[in-house]
Enzyme design. Structure first.
Site, PDB file in Angstrom:
ATOM      1  CB  CYS A 109      -1.128  41.889   6.969  1.00 54.21           C
ATOM      2  SG  CYS A 109      -0.244  42.028   5.413  1.00 54.21           S
ATOM      3  CG  HIS A 153       2.423  37.110   7.558  1.00 52.59           C
ATOM      4  ND1 HIS A 153       1.180  37.311   8.111  1.00 52.59           N
ATOM      5  CD2 HIS A 153       2.666  38.217   6.802  1.00 52.59           C
ATOM      6  CE1 HIS A 153       0.695  38.465   7.694  1.00 52.59           C
ATOM      7  NE2 HIS A 153       1.582  39.039   6.896  1.00 52.59           N
ATOM      8  CD  GLU A 154       6.172  39.497   5.910  1.00 54.11           C
ATOM      9  OE1 GLU A 154       5.987  39.964   4.759  1.00 54.11           O
ATOM     10  OE2 GLU A 154       5.552  39.914   6.900  1.00 54.11           O
ATOM     11  CG  HIS A 157       2.722  39.045   1.773  1.00 49.24           C
ATOM     12  ND1 HIS A 157       1.483  39.575   1.488  1.00 49.24           N
ATOM     13  CD2 HIS A 157       2.955  39.332   3.073  1.00 49.24           C
ATOM     14  CE1 HIS A 157       0.995  40.151   2.566  1.00 49.24           C
ATOM     15  NE2 HIS A 157       1.854  40.014   3.549  1.00 49.24           N
TER      16      HIS A 157
END
Length: 182
Positions: A109, A153-154, A157
């Site tokens: 990341c 993953h994004e 966030h």
């Protein structure tokens, strides 16, 4: 140039707010700047000139200090010269598979400087609904394997989660039977 927020900052753990639609010019400009950052990060010459820039395939707005539900993805796809590119606003995972997958070398990341070895298990297939500012339309994306990992993953966030939150602290390298190694 954008400044990346590191995982030591409390703001990266906050839940992001929905983006008001229709998309404002300021939000579109932010998405364009984020996409350009990713493209630049994938250029070896650019990275040689900017030693603090690491190569990335995705970037979420909280990683640049904006806690809105926006993210960009850009990387070369399966066919040479063909790119996977999104500027997603208010993305939501609406379906996911039971089958799990993980990256054999682990995830990384742009906001995380320290190494966190271990398998990060994610759904092998997901469906995401969002507004894609890149194409200017509402989209439903069905993603599998690597594409699904990047999106998850994004999107994590946007909820204040980081990839290493998914690593089993007792057995970081455990293999879940039936999972797909990518």
């Amino acid at each position: 140039m954008l400044k990346i927020v590191k995982d030591t900052q409390k703001s990266l753990r906050e839940k992001c707010v929905e983006v008001e639609m229709p998309l404002s010019q300021a939000d579109k400009d932010t998405l364009d700047e984020m996409l350009q950052y990713l493209k630049d990060s994938q250029n070896e010459e650019f990275r040689a000139q900017h030693k603090d820039v690491r190569e990335g395939v995705g970037l979420a707005a909280p990683q640049i200090g904006i806690n809105k539900r926006m993210l960009v993805i850009h990387y070369e796809g399966a066919k040479e010269g063909e790119y996977v590119t999104y500027q997603l606003v208010n993305p939501k995972i609406v379906a996911n598979s039971i089958k799990q997958c993980y990256l054999s070398n682990g995830e990384g990341c742009l906001s995380v400087d320290n190494d966190h070895p271990g398998h990060v298990y994610r759904s092998y297939r997901i469906d995401v609904k969002a507004y894609d500012a890149y194409t200017g339309q509402d989209v439903k994306i069905t993603a599998r394997g690597f594409d699904a990992i990047v999106l998850q993953h994004e999107i994590d966030h946007l909820s204040g989660r980081l990839y290493y939150d998914h690593i089993d602290p007792k057995d970081p390298m455990k293999v879940i039977p039936g999972s797909v190694e990518i």
